[in-house]
Design a protein around this motif. Structure first.
Motif, PDB file in Angstrom:
ATOM      1  N   GLY A 171      15.959  38.996  66.898  1.00  0.00           N
ATOM      2  CA  GLY A 171      15.308  38.483  68.109  1.00  0.00           C
ATOM      3  C   GLY A 171      14.847  39.553  69.077  1.00  0.00           C
ATOM      4  O   GLY A 171      14.085  39.275  69.996  1.00  0.00           O
ATOM      5  N   LYS A 172      15.290  40.791  68.885  1.00  0.00           N
ATOM      6  CA  LYS A 172      14.934  41.824  69.866  1.00  0.00           C
ATOM      7  C   LYS A 172      14.043  42.918  69.282  1.00  0.00           C
ATOM      8  O   LYS A 172      13.603  43.807  69.992  1.00  0.00           O
ATOM      9  N   TYR A 221       7.638  47.839  78.926  1.00  0.00           N
ATOM     10  CA  TYR A 221       7.281  49.142  78.352  1.00  0.00           C
ATOM     11  C   TYR A 221       6.814  50.142  79.400  1.00  0.00           C
ATOM     12  O   TYR A 221       6.376  51.219  79.070  1.00  0.00           O
ATOM     13  N   ARG A 243      11.480  54.407  74.273  1.00  0.00           N
ATOM     14  CA  ARG A 243      10.764  53.138  74.427  1.00  0.00           C
ATOM     15  C   ARG A 243      11.446  52.002  73.670  1.00  0.00           C
ATOM     16  O   ARG A 243      11.131  50.841  73.865  1.00  0.00           O
ATOM     17  N   PHE A 244      12.382  52.313  72.796  1.00  0.00           N
ATOM     18  CA  PHE A 244      13.073  51.273  72.035  1.00  0.00           C
ATOM     19  C   PHE A 244      14.318  50.751  72.748  1.00  0.00           C
ATOM     20  O   PHE A 244      14.997  49.871  72.228  1.00  0.00           O
ATOM     21  N   SER A 285      16.525  48.474  74.732  1.00  0.00           N
ATOM     22  CA  SER A 285      16.422  47.052  75.093  1.00  0.00           C
ATOM     23  C   SER A 285      16.875  46.837  76.526  1.00  0.00           C
ATOM     24  O   SER A 285      17.486  47.708  77.136  1.00  0.00           O
ATOM     25  N   GLU A 317      10.821  34.625  79.551  1.00  0.00           N
ATOM     26  CA  GLU A 317      11.533  35.236  78.422  1.00  0.00           C
ATOM     27  C   GLU A 317      13.029  34.950  78.537  1.00  0.00           C
ATOM     28  O   GLU A 317      13.584  35.038  79.635  1.00  0.00           O
ATOM     29  N   CYS A 320      16.895  36.101  77.614  1.00  0.00           N
ATOM     30  CA  CYS A 320      17.522  37.394  77.386  1.00  0.00           C
ATOM     31  C   CYS A 320      18.597  37.251  76.314  1.00  0.00           C
ATOM     32  O   CYS A 320      19.412  36.332  76.354  1.00  0.00           O
TER      33      CYS A 320
HETATM   34  C1  LIG Z   1      10.494  48.183  75.549  1.00  0.00           C
HETATM   35  S1  LIG Z   1      10.463  47.075  74.196  1.00  0.00           S
HETATM   36  C2  LIG Z   1      11.855  47.544  73.263  1.00  0.00           C
HETATM   37  C3  LIG Z   1      11.432  47.863  71.845  1.00  0.00           C
HETATM   38  C4  LIG Z   1      11.134  46.645  71.035  1.00  0.00           C
HETATM   39  N1  LIG Z   1      12.382  45.984  70.660  1.00  0.00           N
HETATM   40  C5  LIG Z   1      10.326  46.995  69.802  1.00  0.00           C
HETATM   41  O1  LIG Z   1      10.726  46.669  68.665  1.00  0.00           O
HETATM   42  O2  LIG Z   1       9.233  47.610  69.939  1.00  0.00           O
HETATM   43  C6  LIG Z   1      10.772  45.537  74.951  1.00  0.00           C
HETATM   44  C7  LIG Z   1      10.745  44.320  74.070  1.00  0.00           C
HETATM   45  O3  LIG Z   1      11.934  44.252  73.260  1.00  0.00           O
HETATM   46  C8  LIG Z   1      12.466  42.922  73.235  1.00  0.00           C
HETATM   47  N2  LIG Z   1      13.746  42.897  73.984  1.00  0.00           N
HETATM   48  C9  LIG Z   1      14.343  43.940  74.593  1.00  0.00           C
HETATM   49  N3  LIG Z   1      15.497  43.559  75.184  1.00  0.00           N
HETATM   50  C10 LIG Z   1      15.639  42.247  74.963  1.00  0.00           C
HETATM   51  C11 LIG Z   1      16.626  41.275  75.340  1.00  0.00           C
HETATM   52  N4  LIG Z   1      17.694  41.585  76.069  1.00  0.00           N
HETATM   53  N5  LIG Z   1      16.432  39.990  74.941  1.00  0.00           N
HETATM   54  C12 LIG Z   1      15.350  39.660  74.195  1.00  0.00           C
HETATM   55  N6  LIG Z   1      14.383  40.527  73.806  1.00  0.00           N
HETATM   56  C13 LIG Z   1      14.519  41.804  74.184  1.00  0.00           C
HETATM   57  C14 LIG Z   1      11.440  42.064  73.945  1.00  0.00           C
HETATM   58  O4  LIG Z   1      10.521  41.601  72.980  1.00  0.00           O
HETATM   59  C15 LIG Z   1      10.756  43.040  74.891  1.00  0.00           C
HETATM   60  O5  LIG Z   1       9.466  42.627  75.281  1.00  0.00           O
END
Ligand SMILES: C[S@@+](CC[C@H](N)C(=O)[O-])C[C@H]1O[C@@H](n2cnc3c(N)ncnc32)[C@H](O)[C@@H]1O
Length: 290
Positions: free
Chosen positions: A154-155, A192, A224-225, A227, A276, A278
């Motif tokens: 999911g993330k 981002y 950038r990865f 979460s 969104e 979390c």
């Molecule tokens: C800065 S990016 C992190 C990198 C991303 N996971 C990727 O694969 O490119 C942010 C995105 O990661 C996911 N994400 C990050 N933290 C999350 C959380 N606590 N719950 C759900 N989705 C999350 C969401 O899709 C969000 O828009």
């Protein structure tokens, strides 16, 4: 997006390779594997021979509006990140200040080490002193030795520690494309973005600051990865590197990050605006899925 997919594919291969070596940061790489790692890094960071990655202050970035970009203020803490460490910090209520790191972190016992230049106890200093080029070269190696990218349900792809990281430690630079912030971010975009201020070139003594962003959506460093978590173990902070550079860094917080733990930051309230849910799993989660 294509670049992003290529980057992720490459990262995946690197992670698989690292796992196959059973390599950790405390077991040094053999010379052969070190060369292999350098080759991976070159491919990741300079596809087609031109670097993809820009940092906060880069006179040669070709940033179209400001030929000489100087970042002279912090991340905009109000919209994006709750805490900022730097020698020049914008505090919404009090304006610019010169403070050392411990004062800014509001924790007199905080001990800050730089993982990159290996300076110890920076608490009473106002900035990291390693020269920028050395810092960049070393950070890239450290990221690949100490950090891992893994998929979480999911993330998407997420950032993990392969080794424990001490409290208040600079983990690496948040990089991306440096662009002017001309519109308000949607929630998914804001995840981002690291917001910063750029100083415009002075004409007739007129200059001024413009809100810019380091946009990691298509290109960027491993940071950038990271979460989102409602109980994060790291934060983005602006720090000075070398004599004239500023960088936005990912810094661990009051507790050490354990080996195998996911590294997370707080994306701020904007991120929740689009409905969104979390998936951080924290007992203090601000928007749990159920
Ligand atoms: C800065 S990016 C992190 C990198 C991303 N996971 C990727 O694969 O490119 C942010 C995105 O990661 C996911 N994400 C990050 N933290 C999350 C959380 N606590 N719950 C759900 N989705 C999350 C969401 O899709 C969000 O828009």
């Amino acid at each position: 997006m294509a670049e992003n997919i290529e980057q992720i594919r490459l990262l995946r291969q690197i992670e698989e390779w690292k796992t196959s070596l059973h390599h950790t940061a405390s077991t040094p790489l053999s010379r052969q594997n070190r060369e292999r790692l350098s080759a991976w890094l070159r491919r990741l960071y300079t596809p087609n021979g031109s670097p993809l990655y820009f940092y906060a202050q880069d006179d040669e970035s070709g940033f179209p509006l400001f030929p000489r970009v100087r970042v002279s203020a912090a991340i905009d803490g109000r919209t994006f990140h709750p805490q900022v460490i730097s020698d020049h910090v914008v505090d919404q209520s009090r304006g610019f200040q010169n403070k050392n790191l411990t004062q800014l972190l509001k924790d007199p016992s905080a001990r800050i080490d730089c993982l990159v230049c290996e300076q110890r106890d920076l608490s009473n200093k106002t900035f990291f002193e390693c020269e920028y080029e050395t810092w960049v070269e070393k950070t890239q190696k450290i990221w690949f030795e100490r950090l891992a990218i893994r998929e979480s349900p999911g993330k998407g792809y997420c950032l993990f520690a392969r080794e424990s990281i001490a409290a208040w430690t600079s983990i690496g630079e948040y990089r991306g494309e440096l662009v002017k912030s001309s519109w308000k971010a949607t929630a998914s975009e804001s995840a981002y973005w690291a917001n910063i201020h750029c100083e415009a070139p002075r004409k007739n003594n007129r200059g001024g600051q413009t809100l810019c962003r380091i946009d990691g959506s298509k290109k960027g460093s491993l940071m950038r990865f990271a979460s989102h978590s409602c109980s994060p173990n790291a934060q983005l902070a602006k720090g000075r590197v070398g004599s004239d550079r500023y960088a936005v860094e990912l810094v661990s917080m009051a507790n050490a990050i354990q080996s195998g733990e996911e590294i997370t930051i707080d994306y701020g309230t904007d991120w929740f605006a689009d409905g969104e849910y979390c998936l951080c799993g924290s007992p203090d989660c601000r928007k749990p899925a159920i």
